[in-house]
Enzyme design. Structure first.
Site, mmCIF file in Angstrom:
data_model
loop_
_atom_site.group_PDB
_atom_site.id
_atom_site.type_symbol
_atom_site.label_atom_id
_atom_site.label_comp_id
_atom_site.label_asym_id
_atom_site.label_seq_id
_atom_site.Cartn_x
_atom_site.Cartn_y
_atom_site.Cartn_z
ATOM 1 N N GLU A 99 0.837 -1.204 0.000
ATOM 2 C CA GLU A 99 0.000 0.000 0.000
ATOM 3 C C GLU A 99 0.874 1.257 0.000
ATOM 4 O O GLU A 99 1.997 1.230 0.517
ATOM 5 C CB GLU A 99 -0.902 -0.058 1.248
ATOM 6 C CG GLU A 99 -1.784 1.137 1.509
ATOM 7 C CD GLU A 99 -2.848 1.385 0.456
ATOM 8 O OE1 GLU A 99 -2.479 1.531 -0.726
ATOM 9 O OE2 GLU A 99 -4.033 1.489 0.808
ATOM 10 N N ASP A 100 0.360 2.336 -0.581
ATOM 11 C CA ASP A 100 1.134 3.581 -0.579
ATOM 12 C C ASP A 100 1.210 4.191 0.806
ATOM 13 O O ASP A 100 2.272 4.561 1.288
ATOM 14 C CB ASP A 100 0.547 4.595 -1.591
ATOM 15 C CG ASP A 100 -0.948 4.843 -1.421
ATOM 16 O OD1 ASP A 100 -1.575 4.231 -0.531
ATOM 17 O OD2 ASP A 100 -1.504 5.657 -2.174
ATOM 18 N N ASP A 103 -3.356 5.636 6.618
ATOM 19 C CA ASP A 103 -3.745 6.896 7.248
ATOM 20 C C ASP A 103 -4.690 6.587 8.411
ATOM 21 O O ASP A 103 -4.236 6.231 9.498
ATOM 22 C CB ASP A 103 -4.400 7.746 6.136
ATOM 23 C CG ASP A 103 -4.783 9.140 6.559
ATOM 24 O OD1 ASP A 103 -4.158 9.676 7.468
ATOM 25 O OD2 ASP A 103 -5.708 9.714 5.954
ATOM 26 N N LYS A 131 0.975 7.143 8.660
ATOM 27 C CA LYS A 131 0.614 8.349 9.422
ATOM 28 C C LYS A 131 -0.098 7.904 10.695
ATOM 29 O O LYS A 131 -1.330 7.981 10.781
ATOM 30 C CB LYS A 131 -0.353 9.212 8.598
ATOM 31 C CG LYS A 131 0.278 10.080 7.545
ATOM 32 C CD LYS A 131 -0.685 11.194 7.128
ATOM 33 C CE LYS A 131 -1.291 10.906 5.784
ATOM 34 N NZ LYS A 131 -2.117 12.019 5.256
ATOM 35 N N PHE A 152 -0.596 16.064 4.063
ATOM 36 C CA PHE A 152 -1.127 15.450 2.844
ATOM 37 C C PHE A 152 -0.010 15.454 1.817
ATOM 38 O O PHE A 152 0.529 16.501 1.482
ATOM 39 C CB PHE A 152 -2.362 16.180 2.313
ATOM 40 C CG PHE A 152 -3.043 15.383 1.243
ATOM 41 C CD1 PHE A 152 -3.926 14.365 1.576
ATOM 42 C CD2 PHE A 152 -2.761 15.604 -0.100
ATOM 43 C CE1 PHE A 152 -4.524 13.593 0.591
ATOM 44 C CE2 PHE A 152 -3.358 14.830 -1.091
ATOM 45 C CZ PHE A 152 -4.242 13.820 -0.748
ATOM 46 N N ARG A 165 0.900 12.176 -9.539
ATOM 47 C CA ARG A 165 1.416 10.820 -9.291
ATOM 48 C C ARG A 165 2.810 10.640 -9.883
ATOM 49 O O ARG A 165 3.608 9.858 -9.400
ATOM 50 C CB ARG A 165 0.488 9.771 -9.914
ATOM 51 C CG ARG A 165 -0.882 9.679 -9.266
ATOM 52 C CD ARG A 165 -1.601 8.422 -9.744
ATOM 53 N NE ARG A 165 -3.018 8.438 -9.443
ATOM 54 C CZ ARG A 165 -3.559 8.098 -8.277
ATOM 55 N NH1 ARG A 165 -2.792 7.727 -7.285
ATOM 56 N NH2 ARG A 165 -4.860 8.135 -8.091
HETATM 57 P P1 5GP Z 1 -7.066 5.322 5.091
HETATM 58 O O1 5GP Z 1 -8.207 4.406 4.793
HETATM 59 O O2 5GP Z 1 -5.943 4.668 5.845
HETATM 60 O O3 5GP Z 1 -7.533 6.573 5.774
HETATM 61 O O4 5GP Z 1 -6.525 5.849 3.732
HETATM 62 C C1 5GP Z 1 -5.852 5.126 2.870
HETATM 63 C C2 5GP Z 1 -5.827 5.756 1.501
HETATM 64 O O5 5GP Z 1 -6.042 7.159 1.526
HETATM 65 C C3 5GP Z 1 -4.466 5.579 0.919
HETATM 66 O O6 5GP Z 1 -4.373 4.384 0.221
HETATM 67 C C4 5GP Z 1 -4.333 6.777 0.017
HETATM 68 O O7 5GP Z 1 -4.860 6.472 -1.240
HETATM 69 C C5 5GP Z 1 -5.188 7.834 0.667
HETATM 70 N N1 5GP Z 1 -4.356 8.777 1.429
HETATM 71 C C6 5GP Z 1 -4.207 8.871 2.765
HETATM 72 N N2 5GP Z 1 -3.350 9.852 3.105
HETATM 73 C C7 5GP Z 1 -2.950 10.390 1.938
HETATM 74 C C8 5GP Z 1 -2.029 11.449 1.610
HETATM 75 O O8 5GP Z 1 -1.392 12.100 2.432
HETATM 76 N N3 5GP Z 1 -1.878 11.691 0.279
HETATM 77 C C9 5GP Z 1 -2.542 11.012 -0.699
HETATM 78 N N4 5GP Z 1 -2.293 11.357 -1.946
HETATM 79 N N5 5GP Z 1 -3.385 10.020 -0.431
HETATM 80 C C10 5GP Z 1 -3.589 9.705 0.873
#
Ligand code: 5GP
Length: 175
Positions: A99-100, A103, A131, A152, A165
């Site tokens: 995963e990238d 969050d 994060k 972000f 990207r």
């Molecule tokens: P979560 O479900 O953990 O809140 O979010 C996961 C997804 O939110 C990540 O796979 C990503 O696509 C997006 N995301 C969360 N934080 C960031 C950020 O700082 N930048 C970007 N571009 N995408 C984020």
């Protein structure tokens, strides 16, 4: 750097990313010495990380992708839409979800359950970025590239409304 009125500041440059990706691949390869992993990249954000990571792996790997949508702009929507589902071939496999960024943890929690329910033998999570201060669901990735504050970020696969990207560095979006 300013692109389309957004101010971007480099947070992690390409050299640092490349070094860390190599280290992560070595660590994962060691842990999977006798059990070639099925690595599943989460589209779209992880496509560059995944491509770099698998090329540094020291054990044979299988590659699959899942596509989910969970964000709109810089705000989490709190819900996960599956656009390309977990492949049937996960059954009985040792899976590494790539995963990238983790969050709130909502997406990863959802994916972990979905992959486990499809009959994976084991499931580990490798996130380029983490994060932890934003966590809502108690998820701890097994492999983390970089822990970052509540910024972000874009670049190296990560987008802002579909853009940025292609940037080779990971950048913070400044208002
Ligand atoms: P979560 O479900 O953990 O809140 O979010 C996961 C997804 O939110 C990540 O796979 C990503 O696509 C997006 N995301 C969360 N934080 C960031 C950020 O700082 N930048 C970007 N571009 N995408 C984020």
């Amino acid at each position: 750097m300013e692109i389309e009125n957004l101010r971007l500041e480099v947070l992690i440059d390409r050299e640092k990313i490349a070094k860390r990706v190599k280290e992560l691949a070595e660590e994962i390869s060691k842990d999977f010495e006798n059990e070639d992993p099925l690595m599943i990249g989460i589209l779209n954000g992880a496509f560059i990380f995944m491509a770099d990571l698998v090329r540094e792996m020291k054990v044979p790997v299988e590659v699959e992708f899942i596509r989910v949508k969970s964000y709109c702009g810089t705000n989490t929507t709190g819900c996960v839409e599956v656009l390309l589902d977990v492949p049937e071939c996960v059954k009985g496999k040792n899976v590494v979800i790539v995963e990238d960024i983790v969050d709130t943890g909502i997406t990863m929690n959802y994916l972990l359950n979905r992959v486990k329910n499809k009959g994976a033998k084991s499931v580990k999570v490798c996130a380029l970025l983490d994060k932890p201060s934003r966590r809502i669901v108690d998820i701890k990735p097994d492999y983390v590239g970089f822990e970052i504050p509540d910024y972000f970020v874009v670049g190296y696969g990560l987008d802002y409304n579909g853009k940025y990207r292609e940037l080779p560095d990971i950048c913070v979006v400044k208002n």
